[in-house]
Enzyme design. Structure first.
Site, PDB file in Angstrom:
ATOM      1  N   TYR A 168       3.205  -2.320   1.161  1.00 60.66           N
ATOM      2  CA  TYR A 168       2.495  -1.669   0.060  1.00 60.66           C
ATOM      3  C   TYR A 168       2.680  -2.330  -1.296  1.00 60.66           C
ATOM      4  O   TYR A 168       2.032  -1.942  -2.256  1.00 60.66           O
ATOM      5  CB  TYR A 168       2.925  -0.199  -0.026  1.00 60.66           C
ATOM      6  CG  TYR A 168       2.630   0.573   1.234  1.00 60.66           C
ATOM      7  CD1 TYR A 168       1.316   0.845   1.606  1.00 60.66           C
ATOM      8  CD2 TYR A 168       3.652   1.001   2.068  1.00 60.66           C
ATOM      9  CE1 TYR A 168       1.029   1.540   2.771  1.00 60.66           C
ATOM     10  CE2 TYR A 168       3.380   1.707   3.231  1.00 60.66           C
ATOM     11  CZ  TYR A 168       2.072   1.965   3.577  1.00 60.66           C
ATOM     12  OH  TYR A 168       1.795   2.653   4.724  1.00 60.66           O
ATOM     13  N   HIS A 218      -7.245   1.749   0.068  1.00 64.44           N
ATOM     14  CA  HIS A 218      -5.954   1.667   0.749  1.00 64.44           C
ATOM     15  C   HIS A 218      -5.251   0.412   0.251  1.00 64.44           C
ATOM     16  O   HIS A 218      -5.891  -0.620   0.034  1.00 64.44           O
ATOM     17  CB  HIS A 218      -6.135   1.590   2.269  1.00 64.44           C
ATOM     18  CG  HIS A 218      -6.777   2.810   2.830  1.00 64.44           C
ATOM     19  ND1 HIS A 218      -6.083   3.978   3.021  1.00 64.44           N
ATOM     20  CD2 HIS A 218      -8.054   3.055   3.200  1.00 64.44           C
ATOM     21  CE1 HIS A 218      -6.910   4.891   3.498  1.00 64.44           C
ATOM     22  NE2 HIS A 218      -8.116   4.351   3.609  1.00 64.44           N
TER      23      HIS A 218
END
Length: 146
Positions: free
Chosen positions: A23, A101
Protein backbone atom coordinates in the site's frame (compact mmCIF):
# COMPACT_ATOMS: atom_id res chain seq x y z
CA UNK A 1 -18.55 25.01 -7.61
CA UNK A 2 -18.28 21.27 -8.23
CA UNK A 3 -18.47 19.22 -5.02
CA UNK A 4 -16.49 16.00 -4.65
CA UNK A 5 -16.68 13.67 -1.66
CA UNK A 6 -14.02 11.07 -0.96
CA UNK A 7 -14.96 8.01 1.06
CA UNK A 8 -12.29 5.70 2.47
CA UNK A 9 -13.11 2.29 3.89
CA UNK A 10 -11.73 0.06 6.60
CA UNK A 11 -8.09 -0.07 7.63
CA UNK A 12 -7.06 2.84 5.41
CA UNK A 13 -6.42 4.78 8.62
CA UNK A 14 -3.41 2.46 8.99
CA UNK A 15 -1.74 3.46 5.71
CA UNK A 16 1.97 3.94 6.09
CA UNK A 17 2.14 1.23 8.76
CA UNK A 18 0.07 -1.56 7.23
CA UNK A 19 1.78 -3.65 4.55
CA UNK A 20 3.86 -0.79 3.11
CA UNK A 21 5.15 -3.04 0.30
CA UNK A 22 1.57 -3.34 -0.94
CA UNK A 23 0.00 0.00 0.00
CA UNK A 24 2.95 2.36 0.19
CA UNK A 25 4.58 4.31 2.98
CA UNK A 26 2.39 7.42 2.94
CA UNK A 27 -0.37 7.96 5.47
CA UNK A 28 -3.97 8.62 4.48
CA UNK A 29 -3.58 12.11 5.93
CA UNK A 30 -0.65 12.78 3.57
CA UNK A 31 -2.58 11.49 0.57
CA UNK A 32 -5.70 13.51 1.43
CA UNK A 33 -3.65 16.67 2.01
CA UNK A 34 -2.24 16.38 -1.53
CA UNK A 35 -5.72 15.70 -2.91
CA UNK A 36 -7.18 18.71 -1.08
CA UNK A 37 -4.46 20.94 -2.52
CA UNK A 38 -5.01 19.63 -6.05
CA UNK A 39 -8.78 20.12 -5.71
CA UNK A 40 -8.34 23.67 -4.40
CA UNK A 41 -5.95 24.51 -7.25
CA UNK A 42 -8.61 23.29 -9.69
CA UNK A 43 -11.47 25.18 -8.04
CA UNK A 44 -13.24 22.11 -6.68
CA UNK A 45 -14.85 21.74 -3.27
CA UNK A 46 -13.58 18.53 -1.67
CA UNK A 47 -14.43 16.75 1.54
CA UNK A 48 -13.28 13.35 2.74
CA UNK A 49 -13.84 10.81 5.44
CA UNK A 50 -12.54 7.42 6.52
CA UNK A 51 -14.49 4.83 8.43
CA UNK A 52 -14.09 1.25 9.53
CA UNK A 53 -17.88 0.93 9.74
CA UNK A 54 -20.05 -0.19 6.82
CA UNK A 55 -23.13 1.57 8.24
CA UNK A 56 -21.25 4.82 8.67
CA UNK A 57 -20.14 4.61 5.03
CA UNK A 58 -23.74 4.05 3.90
CA UNK A 59 -24.88 7.04 5.99
CA UNK A 60 -22.15 9.25 4.49
CA UNK A 61 -23.08 8.26 0.92
CA UNK A 62 -26.75 8.98 1.62
CA UNK A 63 -25.80 12.36 3.09
CA UNK A 64 -23.80 13.13 -0.07
CA UNK A 65 -27.05 12.71 -2.00
CA UNK A 66 -28.81 15.20 0.30
CA UNK A 67 -25.86 17.61 0.06
CA UNK A 68 -25.98 17.65 -3.77
CA UNK A 69 -22.47 16.26 -4.14
CA UNK A 70 -21.55 16.11 -7.84
CA UNK A 71 -18.99 13.26 -7.77
CA UNK A 72 -17.72 10.64 -5.37
CA UNK A 73 -14.30 9.04 -5.17
CA UNK A 74 -14.52 5.86 -3.13
CA UNK A 75 -11.96 3.39 -1.90
CA UNK A 76 -14.22 0.76 -0.36
CA UNK A 77 -11.13 -1.23 0.72
CA UNK A 78 -12.22 -4.59 2.16
CA UNK A 79 -15.87 -3.73 1.53
CA UNK A 80 -15.13 -3.95 -2.20
CA UNK A 81 -15.58 -7.70 -1.96
CA UNK A 82 -18.47 -7.86 0.51
CA UNK A 83 -20.78 -4.85 0.68
CA UNK A 84 -24.09 -4.96 -1.11
CA UNK A 85 -25.26 -2.23 1.30
CA UNK A 86 -22.65 0.28 0.09
CA UNK A 87 -23.38 -0.67 -3.53
CA UNK A 88 -27.10 -0.07 -2.95
CA UNK A 89 -26.39 3.32 -1.34
CA UNK A 90 -24.32 4.39 -4.36
CA UNK A 91 -27.07 3.29 -6.72
CA UNK A 92 -29.71 5.08 -4.63
CA UNK A 93 -28.00 8.48 -4.65
CA UNK A 94 -27.17 8.29 -8.37
CA UNK A 95 -23.94 10.27 -7.95
CA UNK A 96 -21.28 9.35 -10.52
CA UNK A 97 -18.29 7.81 -8.77
CA UNK A 98 -14.75 6.67 -9.40
CA UNK A 99 -13.58 3.57 -7.54
CA UNK A 100 -9.96 3.69 -6.41
CA UNK A 101 -7.57 1.17 -4.93
CA UNK A 102 -3.99 1.66 -3.83
CA UNK A 103 -2.89 -1.82 -4.87
CA UNK A 104 -3.40 -3.65 -8.16
CA UNK A 105 -6.38 -5.60 -6.85
CA UNK A 106 -6.76 -7.74 -9.98
CA UNK A 107 -3.33 -9.30 -9.46
CA UNK A 108 -3.92 -10.20 -5.81
CA UNK A 109 -5.66 -13.05 -3.98
CA UNK A 110 -8.60 -14.81 -5.65
CA UNK A 111 -11.14 -13.55 -3.08
CA UNK A 112 -10.24 -9.99 -4.09
CA UNK A 113 -11.49 -10.67 -7.62
CA UNK A 114 -15.07 -10.23 -6.39
CA UNK A 115 -16.00 -6.58 -6.79
CA UNK A 116 -19.40 -5.10 -5.99
CA UNK A 117 -18.65 -1.65 -7.43
CA UNK A 118 -16.70 -1.69 -10.67
CA UNK A 119 -19.71 -2.41 -12.89
CA UNK A 120 -21.55 0.69 -11.64
CA UNK A 121 -18.55 3.07 -11.39
CA UNK A 122 -17.74 5.59 -14.11
CA UNK A 123 -14.19 4.26 -13.84
CA UNK A 124 -11.80 2.24 -11.71
CA UNK A 125 -8.22 3.24 -10.90
CA UNK A 126 -5.98 0.81 -9.07
CA UNK A 127 -2.36 0.03 -8.48
CA UNK A 128 -0.91 3.54 -8.23
CA UNK A 129 -0.87 3.76 -4.43
CA UNK A 130 -1.74 7.28 -3.25
CA UNK A 131 -1.57 8.63 -6.78
CA UNK A 132 -4.74 6.64 -7.55
CA UNK A 133 -6.76 9.39 -5.84
CA UNK A 134 -5.11 12.16 -7.88
CA UNK A 135 -5.78 10.21 -11.07
CA UNK A 136 -9.44 9.83 -10.06
CA UNK A 137 -9.75 13.56 -9.44
CA UNK A 138 -8.11 14.29 -12.79
CA UNK A 139 -10.61 11.96 -14.48
CA UNK A 140 -13.46 13.88 -12.85
CA UNK A 141 -11.94 17.17 -14.03
CA UNK A 142 -11.76 15.79 -17.55
CA UNK A 143 -15.50 15.05 -17.40
CA UNK A 144 -16.48 18.54 -16.24
CA UNK A 145 -14.17 20.62 -18.41
CA UNK A 146 -15.47 21.39 -21.92
Amino acid sequence: MVKVSVFNGPNLNLLGQREPDTYGQRSLEDIMRDLEQFAADCGLQLDHMQTNSEGEMVDAIQQAGKDAVDYIIINPAGYTHTSVAIRDALLAVEIPFVEVHLSAVNSREPFRQVNYFSDIAIGVISGFRGESYLLALQAILNRIEP
